[in-house]
Design a protein around this motif. Structure first.
Motif, PDB file in Angstrom:
ATOM      1  N   GLU A   1      45.932  40.440  44.337  1.00  0.00           N
ATOM      2  CA  GLU A   1      47.253  40.148  43.791  1.00  0.00           C
ATOM      3  C   GLU A   1      47.139  39.326  42.511  1.00  0.00           C
ATOM      4  O   GLU A   1      46.403  38.346  42.449  1.00  0.00           O
ATOM      5  N   GLY A   2      47.849  39.782  41.498  1.00  0.00           N
ATOM      6  CA  GLY A   2      47.821  39.092  40.221  1.00  0.00           C
ATOM      7  C   GLY A   2      46.784  39.620  39.250  1.00  0.00           C
ATOM      8  O   GLY A   2      46.832  39.301  38.066  1.00  0.00           O
ATOM      9  N   SER A   3      45.828  40.423  39.739  1.00  0.00           N
ATOM     10  CA  SER A   3      44.809  40.951  38.826  1.00  0.00           C
ATOM     11  C   SER A   3      44.533  42.438  39.047  1.00  0.00           C
ATOM     12  O   SER A   3      43.482  42.933  38.651  1.00  0.00           O
ATOM     13  N   VAL A   4      45.487  43.134  39.651  1.00  0.00           N
ATOM     14  CA  VAL A   4      45.332  44.574  39.845  1.00  0.00           C
ATOM     15  C   VAL A   4      45.322  45.242  38.464  1.00  0.00           C
ATOM     16  O   VAL A   4      46.158  44.925  37.618  1.00  0.00           O
ATOM     17  N   PRO A   5      44.384  46.145  38.206  1.00  0.00           N
ATOM     18  CA  PRO A   5      44.336  46.813  36.902  1.00  0.00           C
ATOM     19  C   PRO A   5      45.680  47.458  36.545  1.00  0.00           C
ATOM     20  O   PRO A   5      46.392  47.968  37.417  1.00  0.00           O
TER      21      PRO A   5
END
Length: 188
Positions: free
Chosen positions: A55-59
């Motif tokens: 969560e927060g860094s999904v491409p």
């Protein structure tokens, strides 16, 4: 029926693929109140890796797919057959769409799988593999809604799917059944 939206995933990345043309033709025959939108960018989604699915860094490409899927009432998958199975780009999209497992936007969503291929069976193996993966991901796969168009390179050499009366009628039936499944899901 209220307005409904169907997200369309095209397994072929080629701009002029017959499956892309099939998806475009399906959008043209959608009944009033039903909008089909082809999701662009399957080729820009990185291979699924749980280490980056945080969560927060999904491409960006994967996040866009998940957002589009969450906003849609149903999914139409239009796939060719690559070496007897599902194209890697489509399988990767299903993997991203299936997370978090059991809670993803694909869970319970009506899905139809159709397509065309050069071979004599029209890509049925790839379609079966796509149905299997989507079902395992939790989608409500419409097993009775099928359309396989064999010999696509020859059949569509001079005529696009949107200009083939038989194909248009079959697409109209597929989209109508998918639309009915949306209504059933909403009523349930």
């Amino acid at each position: 029926m209220t307005d409904s939206s169907v997200l369309v995933l095209v397994g072929s990345l080629r701009a002029a693929s017959t499956n892309r043309q099939l998806a475009e033709a399906a959008a043209l025959v959608a009944p009033e109140g039903v909008t089909l939108t082809i999701h662009e960018g399957l080729g820009h989604i990185p291979l699924y890796n749980e280490d980056v699915d945080v969560e927060g860094s999904v491409p960006e490409g994967a996040a866009a797919l998940r957002t589009a899927l969450a906003a849609a009432d149903a999914l139409l998958v239009v796939t060719p057959e690559h070496n007897g199975t599902i194209p890697a780009s489509l399988k990767n999209a299903i993997d991203w769409a299936s997370r978090p497992h059991g809670e993803s936007a694909i869970v319970g969503k009506p899905v139809a799988v159709i397509g065309s291929a050069f071979g004599q069976f029209g890509g049925v193996w790839a379609q079966d593999e796509a149905r299997k993966a989507l079902g395992i991901a939790g989608a409500k796969v419409l097993e009775g809604v099928k359309l396989s168009i064999p010999g696509s390179v020859v059949r569509f050499a001079e005529t696009q799917p949107k200009d083939d009366a038989e194909v248009v009628e079959k697409l109209r039936d597929v989209v109508a059944k998918l639309s009915a499944a949306i209504s059933e899901t909403v009523a349930a």
